[in-house]
Each structure stands twice: as C-alpha cells, then as structure tokens.
Design a protein around this motif. Structure first.
Motif, PDB file in Angstrom:
ATOM      1  N   LYS A  44     -10.662   6.179  -3.164  1.00  0.00           N
ATOM      2  CA  LYS A  44     -10.419   5.010  -2.313  1.00  0.00           C
ATOM      3  C   LYS A  44      -9.400   5.318  -1.212  1.00  0.00           C
ATOM      4  CE  LYS A  44      -6.850   2.760  -5.094  1.00  0.00           C
ATOM      5  NZ  LYS A  44      -6.474   1.553  -5.773  1.00  0.00           N
ATOM      6  N   TYR A  45      -8.645   6.409  -1.347  1.00  0.00           N
ATOM      7  CA  TYR A  45      -7.672   6.807  -0.330  1.00  0.00           C
ATOM      8  C   TYR A  45      -8.250   7.807   0.674  1.00  0.00           C
ATOM      9  CZ  TYR A  45      -4.073   4.605  -3.175  1.00  0.00           C
ATOM     10  OH  TYR A  45      -3.325   3.692  -3.872  1.00  0.00           O
ATOM     11  N   LYS A  46      -9.545   7.977   0.664  1.00  0.00           N
ATOM     12  CA  LYS A  46     -10.184   8.977   1.534  1.00  0.00           C
ATOM     13  C   LYS A  46      -9.897   8.721   3.013  1.00  0.00           C
ATOM     14  CE  LYS A  46     -14.598  11.250   2.239  1.00  0.00           C
ATOM     15  NZ  LYS A  46     -15.995  11.313   1.852  1.00  0.00           N
ATOM     16  N   ASN A  47      -9.843   7.469   3.419  1.00  0.00           N
ATOM     17  CA  ASN A  47      -9.613   7.141   4.829  1.00  0.00           C
ATOM     18  C   ASN A  47      -8.141   7.176   5.218  1.00  0.00           C
ATOM     19  OD1 ASN A  47     -12.367   6.708   5.097  1.00  0.00           O
ATOM     20  ND2 ASN A  47     -12.187   4.539   4.630  1.00  0.00           N
ATOM     21  N   PHE A  94       0.839  -1.203   0.000  1.00  0.00           N
ATOM     22  CA  PHE A  94       0.000   0.000   0.000  1.00  0.00           C
ATOM     23  C   PHE A  94       0.875   1.255   0.000  1.00  0.00           C
ATOM     24  CE2 PHE A  94      -1.922   3.397   2.517  1.00  0.00           C
ATOM     25  CZ  PHE A  94      -3.056   3.667   1.766  1.00  0.00           C
ATOM     26  N   ASP A  95       1.912   1.269   0.841  1.00  0.00           N
ATOM     27  CA  ASP A  95       2.796   2.433   0.916  1.00  0.00           C
ATOM     28  C   ASP A  95       3.522   2.670  -0.405  1.00  0.00           C
ATOM     29  OD1 ASP A  95       2.034   2.894   3.521  1.00  0.00           O
ATOM     30  OD2 ASP A  95       3.781   1.890   4.403  1.00  0.00           O
ATOM     31  N   LYS A  96       3.978   1.592  -1.052  1.00  0.00           N
ATOM     32  CA  LYS A  96       4.665   1.729  -2.332  1.00  0.00           C
ATOM     33  C   LYS A  96       3.736   2.318  -3.389  1.00  0.00           C
ATOM     34  CE  LYS A  96       7.755  -2.231  -1.767  1.00  0.00           C
ATOM     35  NZ  LYS A  96       8.015  -3.608  -2.209  1.00  0.00           N
ATOM     36  N   MET A  97       2.531   1.772  -3.485  1.00  0.00           N
ATOM     37  CA  MET A  97       1.586   2.250  -4.488  1.00  0.00           C
ATOM     38  C   MET A  97       1.198   3.709  -4.225  1.00  0.00           C
ATOM     39  SD  MET A  97       1.360  -0.093  -6.659  1.00  0.00           S
ATOM     40  CE  MET A  97       0.085   0.641  -7.641  1.00  0.00           C
ATOM     41  N   LEU A  98       0.979   4.040  -2.964  1.00  0.00           N
ATOM     42  CA  LEU A  98       0.623   5.412  -2.604  1.00  0.00           C
ATOM     43  C   LEU A  98       1.747   6.362  -2.986  1.00  0.00           C
ATOM     44  CD1 LEU A  98      -1.322   7.403  -1.226  1.00  0.00           C
ATOM     45  CD2 LEU A  98      -0.137   6.896   0.916  1.00  0.00           C
ATOM     46  N   THR A  99       2.975   5.992  -2.701  1.00  0.00           N
ATOM     47  CA  THR A  99       4.112   6.852  -3.016  1.00  0.00           C
ATOM     48  C   THR A  99       4.245   7.053  -4.525  1.00  0.00           C
ATOM     49  OG1 THR A  99       5.263   6.062  -1.047  1.00  0.00           O
ATOM     50  CG2 THR A  99       6.601   7.137  -2.722  1.00  0.00           C
ATOM     51  N   ILE A 100       4.082   5.990  -5.291  1.00  0.00           N
ATOM     52  CA  ILE A 100       4.188   6.102  -6.749  1.00  0.00           C
ATOM     53  C   ILE A 100       3.086   7.004  -7.303  1.00  0.00           C
ATOM     54  CG2 ILE A 100       3.947   4.796  -8.907  1.00  0.00           C
ATOM     55  CD1 ILE A 100       5.340   2.459  -7.416  1.00  0.00           C
ATOM     56  N   ARG A 133      -5.964   9.891   4.851  1.00  0.00           N
ATOM     57  CA  ARG A 133      -5.548  11.286   4.702  1.00  0.00           C
ATOM     58  C   ARG A 133      -4.204  11.566   5.365  1.00  0.00           C
ATOM     59  NH1 ARG A 133      -7.856  16.236   3.429  1.00  0.00           N
ATOM     60  NH2 ARG A 133      -9.833  15.274   2.948  1.00  0.00           N
ATOM     61  N   SER A 134      -3.975  11.040   6.567  1.00  0.00           N
ATOM     62  CA  SER A 134      -2.717  11.339   7.267  1.00  0.00           C
ATOM     63  C   SER A 134      -1.520  10.720   6.537  1.00  0.00           C
ATOM     64  CB  SER A 134      -2.772  10.864   8.709  1.00  0.00           C
ATOM     65  OG  SER A 134      -2.920   9.470   8.770  1.00  0.00           O
ATOM     66  N   GLU A 135      -1.686   9.492   6.008  1.00  0.00           N
ATOM     67  CA  GLU A 135      -0.600   8.884   5.252  1.00  0.00           C
ATOM     68  C   GLU A 135      -0.307   9.677   3.984  1.00  0.00           C
ATOM     69  OE1 GLU A 135      -3.199   7.003   6.351  1.00  0.00           O
ATOM     70  OE2 GLU A 135      -2.419   5.207   7.308  1.00  0.00           O
ATOM     71  N   ILE A 136      -1.362  10.156   3.337  1.00  0.00           N
ATOM     72  CA  ILE A 136      -1.186  10.963   2.127  1.00  0.00           C
ATOM     73  C   ILE A 136      -0.451  12.252   2.465  1.00  0.00           C
ATOM     74  CG2 ILE A 136      -2.415  12.271   0.335  1.00  0.00           C
ATOM     75  CD1 ILE A 136      -4.617  10.125   0.509  1.00  0.00           C
ATOM     76  N   TYR A 137      -0.811  12.860   3.582  1.00  0.00           N
ATOM     77  CA  TYR A 137      -0.169  14.112   3.993  1.00  0.00           C
ATOM     78  C   TYR A 137       1.327  13.902   4.241  1.00  0.00           C
ATOM     79  CZ  TYR A 137       0.970  18.239   6.699  1.00  0.00           C
ATOM     80  OH  TYR A 137       1.558  19.381   7.154  1.00  0.00           O
ATOM     81  N   HIS A 138       1.662  12.893   5.029  1.00  0.00           N
ATOM     82  CA  HIS A 138       3.070  12.653   5.359  1.00  0.00           C
ATOM     83  C   HIS A 138       3.880  12.237   4.127  1.00  0.00           C
ATOM     84  CE1 HIS A 138       2.633  13.283   9.604  1.00  0.00           C
ATOM     85  NE2 HIS A 138       1.614  12.440   9.656  1.00  0.00           N
ATOM     86  N   THR A 139       3.301  11.411   3.295  1.00  0.00           N
ATOM     87  CA  THR A 139       4.004  10.987   2.083  1.00  0.00           C
ATOM     88  C   THR A 139       4.191  12.170   1.136  1.00  0.00           C
ATOM     89  OG1 THR A 139       2.997   8.800   2.329  1.00  0.00           O
ATOM     90  CG2 THR A 139       3.989   9.298   0.207  1.00  0.00           C
ATOM     91  N   SER A 140       3.185  13.040   1.045  1.00  0.00           N
ATOM     92  CA  SER A 140       3.305  14.232   0.197  1.00  0.00           C
ATOM     93  C   SER A 140       4.431  15.134   0.695  1.00  0.00           C
ATOM     94  CB  SER A 140       1.998  15.028   0.191  1.00  0.00           C
ATOM     95  OG  SER A 140       0.964  14.294  -0.363  1.00  0.00           O
ATOM     96  N   CYS A 141       4.513  15.313   2.001  1.00  0.00           N
ATOM     97  CA  CYS A 141       5.587  16.144   2.566  1.00  0.00           C
ATOM     98  C   CYS A 141       6.955  15.551   2.241  1.00  0.00           C
ATOM     99  CB  CYS A 141       5.421  16.283   4.075  1.00  0.00           C
ATOM    100  SG  CYS A 141       4.018  17.294   4.564  1.00  0.00           S
ATOM    101  N   GLN A 142       7.090  14.247   2.368  1.00  0.00           N
ATOM    102  CA  GLN A 142       8.370  13.600   2.073  1.00  0.00           C
ATOM    103  C   GLN A 142       8.729  13.737   0.592  1.00  0.00           C
ATOM    104  OE1 GLN A 142       7.682   9.617   3.414  1.00  0.00           O
ATOM    105  NE2 GLN A 142       8.169  10.084   5.544  1.00  0.00           N
ATOM    106  N   ILE A 143       7.747  13.536  -0.267  1.00  0.00           N
ATOM    107  CA  ILE A 143       8.001  13.634  -1.703  1.00  0.00           C
ATOM    108  C   ILE A 143       8.370  15.057  -2.087  1.00  0.00           C
ATOM    109  CG2 ILE A 143       6.887  13.521  -3.982  1.00  0.00           C
ATOM    110  CD1 ILE A 143       5.322  11.098  -2.919  1.00  0.00           C
TER     111      ILE A 143
END
Length: 190
Positions: free
Chosen positions: A116-119, A83-89, A121-131
């Motif tokens: 489908k990533y609505k739930n 999940f983390d890999k796909m989200l990051t890509i 949000r925090s992972e998306i936020y942190h991954t976006s900051c890292q990217i």
C-alpha cells in the motif's frame, strides 16, 4: 443517544492541529456571528435596506465556505501527520528487524512487504535515511560512552581537558565529536 463519530474525529483532529490552523478556524465563526447580528438588525428595522441584506447574505455565505475549507485543511493536515507517524513506526521496526544498511534495498523490501506504500517511495526513502542516521548516532553515542569509560579507568586522569586531548589522540576518528566527548567525560567523572 446516538454517537457522533464524525464529530469526535473532528474534535481529535482539531486538537492535534497546529495553532495557526486553530486560529484560522475560529475567525470565520466570529465573522459569522457578526454577519448574523447585522442580518438580524437589517431585518428588524422598519424599512430593511435590500443592499445591506444582500451584502450581508453574501458575506455570510463566504464565511460558511471558509469554514468548510478550513475544516478540510485541518483534516488533510491530520491525515498527513498520521500517515507520517505510522510510516516512521513501521519503517523503524522494519529496519531494526532487517538489519540492512542499504537504503535502496530497505525501500524495496519495505514496499514488497507493505504494497500500500508503493506510491510513497520518496517518503519511504527520506524517512529511512533519517531513521538510519538516528540509529547510527545512537550507536556512536553508545560506543563513545563505552570507550570513554574504559579509557578513563585506564588513564585515571581527573582533568577533563587532558582526558579529552589524550582520548582524541588515541582515537582520531572521534575528533569531530569534541563537545560530546567533553560532556560525556564530565558525566562519567561526576
């Protein structure tokens, strides 16, 4: 010959699991073998001791349960890392396409595009900051390299320390990147 998709998937998950999980998966099998030998020995003697048979059977059942739990942990870890890999890509591609610098807007637009990533949000936020931090570092490195090349051509200095000091005097915003400037200068002068 039937194809065993579950077994192939489990082998793939097991292969990608951390070393500690691999070792924790082997131990119950070793205990299971020892318990099986003890149970077989308890039945082969002339007068089997019921207490030994009962305790060995209980330990055998515990080993089976432990194997089931470790298999579940390996599967959960694989699902999470996948999940983390796909989200990051997906996020990296999205950030490159959108060219936005506001993390909140990136998160909202990404969730709007991928509901489908609505739930998550925090992972998306942190991954976006890292990217975005990685993109910023790549841009700064590229800009630093270009400026250094131009600066070295203009100054025609050969001493790395002199180049470093004059470059930082000219561009004080790069003061915190002294070691990177030093390394890049050495690479350029080679």
């Amino acid at each position: 010959m039937p194809r065993s998709g579950r077994l192939r998937r489990f082998i793939r998950e097991y292969g990608e699991s951390p070393r500690f999980e691999k070792l924790s998966f082997i131990l119950p099998f070793l205990i299971l073998i020892v318990e099986g030998v003890l149970l077989a020995h308890a039945f082969t003697i002339d007068v089997p001791d019921i207490m030994v048979v009962e305790l060995t059977t209980v330990l055998l059942i515990i080993s089976f349960v432990e194997i089931i739990f470790v298999t579940g942990e390996i599967h959960d870890h694989y699902q999470r890392s996948n999940f983390d890999k796909m989200l990051t890509i997906k996020l990296d591609d999205f950030i490159l396409q959108s060219k936005k610098n506001n993390v909140k807007r990136i998160v909202e637009d990404f969730i709007e595009l991928y509901p489908k990533y609505k739930n998550h949000r925090s992972e998306i936020y942190h991954t976006s900051c890292q990217i975005m931090e990685t993109h910023k570092e790549e841009y700064l490195e590229k800009e630093l390299t270009n400026r250094l090349k131009v600066f070295i051509k203009k100054t025609k200095e050969t001493n790395v320390d002199d180049i470093l000091e004059t470059f930082i005097k000219k561009y004080p915003s790069y003061k915190k990147y002294r070691s990177e400037i030093y390394q890049k200068t050495c690479q350029i002068l080679e």
